[in-house]
Design an enzyme around this catalytic site. Structure first.
Site, PDB file in Angstrom:
ATOM      1  N   ARG A  76       4.051  21.602 -14.827  1.00 19.09           N
ATOM      2  CA  ARG A  76       4.457  21.383 -13.515  1.00 19.09           C
ATOM      3  C   ARG A  76       3.049  21.420 -12.831  1.00 19.09           C
ATOM      4  O   ARG A  76       3.192  20.913 -11.706  1.00 19.09           O
ATOM      5  CB  ARG A  76       5.478  22.282 -12.923  1.00 19.09           C
ATOM      6  CG  ARG A  76       6.418  21.790 -11.845  1.00 19.09           C
ATOM      7  CD  ARG A  76       7.291  22.704 -11.103  1.00 19.09           C
ATOM      8  NE  ARG A  76       8.174  23.546 -12.197  1.00 19.09           N
ATOM      9  CZ  ARG A  76       8.221  24.768 -12.426  1.00 19.09           C
ATOM     10  NH1 ARG A  76       7.597  25.412 -11.815  1.00 19.09           N
ATOM     11  NH2 ARG A  76       9.165  25.171 -13.295  1.00 19.09           N
TER      12      ARG A  76
ATOM     13  N   ASP B 139       0.067   8.329   7.854  1.00 19.46           N
ATOM     14  CA  ASP B 139       0.563   7.343   6.715  1.00 19.46           C
ATOM     15  C   ASP B 139      -0.412   6.322   6.537  1.00 19.46           C
ATOM     16  O   ASP B 139      -0.450   5.273   7.307  1.00 19.46           O
ATOM     17  CB  ASP B 139       1.907   6.947   6.872  1.00 19.46           C
ATOM     18  CG  ASP B 139       2.605   6.209   5.510  1.00 19.46           C
ATOM     19  OD1 ASP B 139       1.829   5.711   4.723  1.00 19.46           O
ATOM     20  OD2 ASP B 139       3.864   6.012   5.237  1.00 19.46           O
TER      21      ASP B 139
ATOM     22  N   LYS C  39       2.471   1.449  -3.755  1.00 22.96           N
ATOM     23  CA  LYS C  39       2.074   0.091  -2.949  1.00 22.96           C
ATOM     24  C   LYS C  39       0.847  -0.691  -3.786  1.00 22.96           C
ATOM     25  O   LYS C  39       0.771  -0.713  -5.154  1.00 22.96           O
ATOM     26  CB  LYS C  39       1.848   0.333  -1.491  1.00 22.96           C
ATOM     27  CG  LYS C  39       3.411   0.848  -0.963  1.00 22.96           C
ATOM     28  CD  LYS C  39       4.479  -0.147  -1.314  1.00 22.96           C
ATOM     29  CE  LYS C  39       5.869   0.395  -0.833  1.00 22.96           C
ATOM     30  NZ  LYS C  39       5.824   1.170   0.384  1.00 22.96           N
TER      31      LYS C  39
HETATM   32  C1  LIG Z   1       6.764   2.410   0.929  1.00 21.11           C
HETATM   33  C2  LIG Z   1       6.290   3.148   1.819  1.00 21.11           C
HETATM   34  C3  LIG Z   1       6.371   4.544   1.674  1.00 21.11           C
HETATM   35  C4  LIG Z   1       7.261   5.083   0.799  1.00 21.11           C
HETATM   36  O1  LIG Z   1       6.723   4.930  -0.554  1.00 21.11           O
HETATM   37  P1  LIG Z   1       7.877   5.127  -1.780  1.00 21.11           P
HETATM   38  O2  LIG Z   1       6.822   5.272  -3.023  1.00 21.11           O
HETATM   39  O3  LIG Z   1       8.503   3.842  -1.761  1.00 21.11           O
HETATM   40  O4  LIG Z   1       8.852   6.050  -1.586  1.00 21.11           O
HETATM   41  C5  LIG Z   1       5.777   5.177   2.742  1.00 21.11           C
HETATM   42  N1  LIG Z   1       5.047   4.786   3.622  1.00 21.11           N
HETATM   43  C6  LIG Z   1       5.025   3.484   3.871  1.00 21.11           C
HETATM   44  C7  LIG Z   1       4.183   2.664   4.915  1.00 21.11           C
HETATM   45  C8  LIG Z   1       5.288   2.463   2.882  1.00 21.11           C
HETATM   46  O5  LIG Z   1       5.435   1.221   2.997  1.00 21.11           O
END
Ligand SMILES: *Cc1c(COP(=O)(O)O)cnc(C)c1O
Length: 404
Positions: free
Chosen positions: A64, A190, A215
């Site tokens: 973990r 973010d 992404k």
């Molecule tokens: C897709 C996305 C997330 C979440 O990511 P996942 O891996 O799909 O859970 C968070 N913030 C932004 C800006 C995103 O586009």
């Protein structure tokens, strides 16, 4: 080869090649092998007793806490984020957001969330956070004085995102982060859109920077992962909380993410060029009321993007002039080269419809400059195809849109 991952005077393009490739993890090969491991065996009882005392990457303990494949990825992301003491990996981007918020917030706290946050982040405000007695208040990131007024003595943290989800406004991140500091709140960004090569978050006064590695870092639409990086004190808290929540990522996915990371900047540069070309073309079309692309001069926040960011990416939106949902559906259905699908940041282009109204409390939709009849948005994630082919595809889909 020496370990050069800490060479912060080297250019990003050079550091991204060496980051995380520590000799003790790679051995004689280029990439750290995939260490599939739950149990780590100890030499003897003394070594077993030592295990739990040294809670850091690079120390075997139990699966973990990861193994060299995950450590190498975290190390590489830390090396690319000036000011970071470490990086925590999460099984998805959403898990990273939830993990960070559940580290920093306590019952009774207030979190200020940007109104144009990623939809699942917003949903945490009324769901997860509300269930834990944490209040979420939404603010317009373009209105600094309203943002300042939104603070109260229970405000513990601020969640920023730039450009905003779907509507793509770039806000003044350093100003928003500084105001949070003055009010002793922790700023979280973010940074999925720009990534570490496009925006140096911690150098711009942000305390915690998180990303959906799903992404652009993954970059090939074949893995889910998230990350959060921070300075020493916050990194330690994030790490302990992630461990108590049982967050761990598979070594196979970590290896894929590392592979993606090596070409991140190259792909982003190409995508940015193509996206700007397509955005410029769209801005001259009669079918289009507004183009919401940070790289496009005149778009909301373009000047701040130019001031603070060192790169863009292929994700942007535009608003159709007039029409209705069925007309937009005809447009999207007619696209041949752009797949209909959520997520973004892969090598292939994608399209989704955009209707922000239900997920905004303070910001206006349609955007400023568009007529109230211009409500039907489209988001494009431009991949690595030839931009002229994509433009031709969009042009034929515009023609198909009005054939009933
Ligand atoms: C897709 C996305 C997330 C979440 O990511 P996942 O891996 O799909 O859970 C968070 N913030 C932004 C800006 C995103 O586009």
């Amino acid at each position: 080869m020496n370990d050069r991952s800490d060479d912060s005077e080297l250019a990003t393009a050079t550091r991204i090649v060496g980051a995380g490739r520590r000799k003790e993890w790679t051995g004689p090969v280029v990439n750290p092998p995939v260490w599939r491991a739950s149990t780590h065996l100890y030499e003897n009882m003394d070594a077993l007793a030592e295990g739990p005392r040294r809670n850091e990457d690079g120390r075997f303990f139990y699966g973990r806490r990861g193994a060299p494949t995950q450590w190498a990825l975290a190390d590489a992301l830390t090396a690319l984020e000036p000011g970071a003491a470490g990086t925590v990996l999460y099984p998805s981007g959403v898990a990273a957001i939830a993990g960070v918020l559940l580290t920093l917030l306590r019952p009774g706290d207030v979190v200020l969330m940007t109104d144009n946050a990623y939809d699942p982040s917003r949903a945490m405000g009324t769901g997860l956070l509300a269930d834990f007695g944490i209040e979420t208040r939404y603010f317009d990131p373009l209105d600094l004085s309203a943002y300042e007024r939104a603070f109260c003595n229970r405000t513990r943290a601020v969640l920023l995102e730039a450009p905003g989800s779907l509507t793509m406004e770039v806000c003044d991140i350093p100003a928003l982060a500084r105001i949070a500091h003055e009010r002793t709140a922790i700023s979280i960004l973010d940074n999925t859109w720009a990534g570490p090569t496009g925006f140096a978050a911690l150098s711009h006064d942000v305390d915690v920077v998180l990303m959906a590695l799903t992404k652009h870092v993954g970059g090939h639409s074949d893995l889910m992962m998230g990350s959060a990086s921070a300075g020493p004190e916050l990194y330690k808290r994030l790490r302990l909380r992630a461990q108590s929540l049982g967050h761990v990522v598979s070594p196979d996915d970590a290896a894929l993410a590392l592979r993606g990371l090596r070409t991140l900047q190259l792909r982003l540069e190409r995508e940015t060029r193509s996206a700007l070309q397509i955005a410029q073309w769209l801005s001259r079309r009669d079918e289009v009321a507004a183009v919401l692309c940070p790289m496009l001069p005149g778009a909301p926040g373009h000047d701040l993007w130019k001031r603070d960011f060192t790169g863009g990416c292929g994700l942007f939106s535009f608003v159709l002039r007039g029409g209705d949902a069925k007309r937009r559906a005809r447009f999207i259905d007619a696209l041949q080269l752009l797949g209909i699908g959520y997520s973004w940041g892969g090598f292939e282009s994608l399209v989704v419809p955009v209707d922000p109204s239900p997920i905004r409390s303070v910001m206006a939709w349609p955007p400023v400059g568009a007529d109230s009849a211009d409500r039907f948005g489209v988001r494009l994630s431009i991949g690595l195809e030839d931009p002229q082919d994509l433009i031709a595809d969009i042009e034929q889909a515009f023609a198909a849109m009005d054939i009933v």
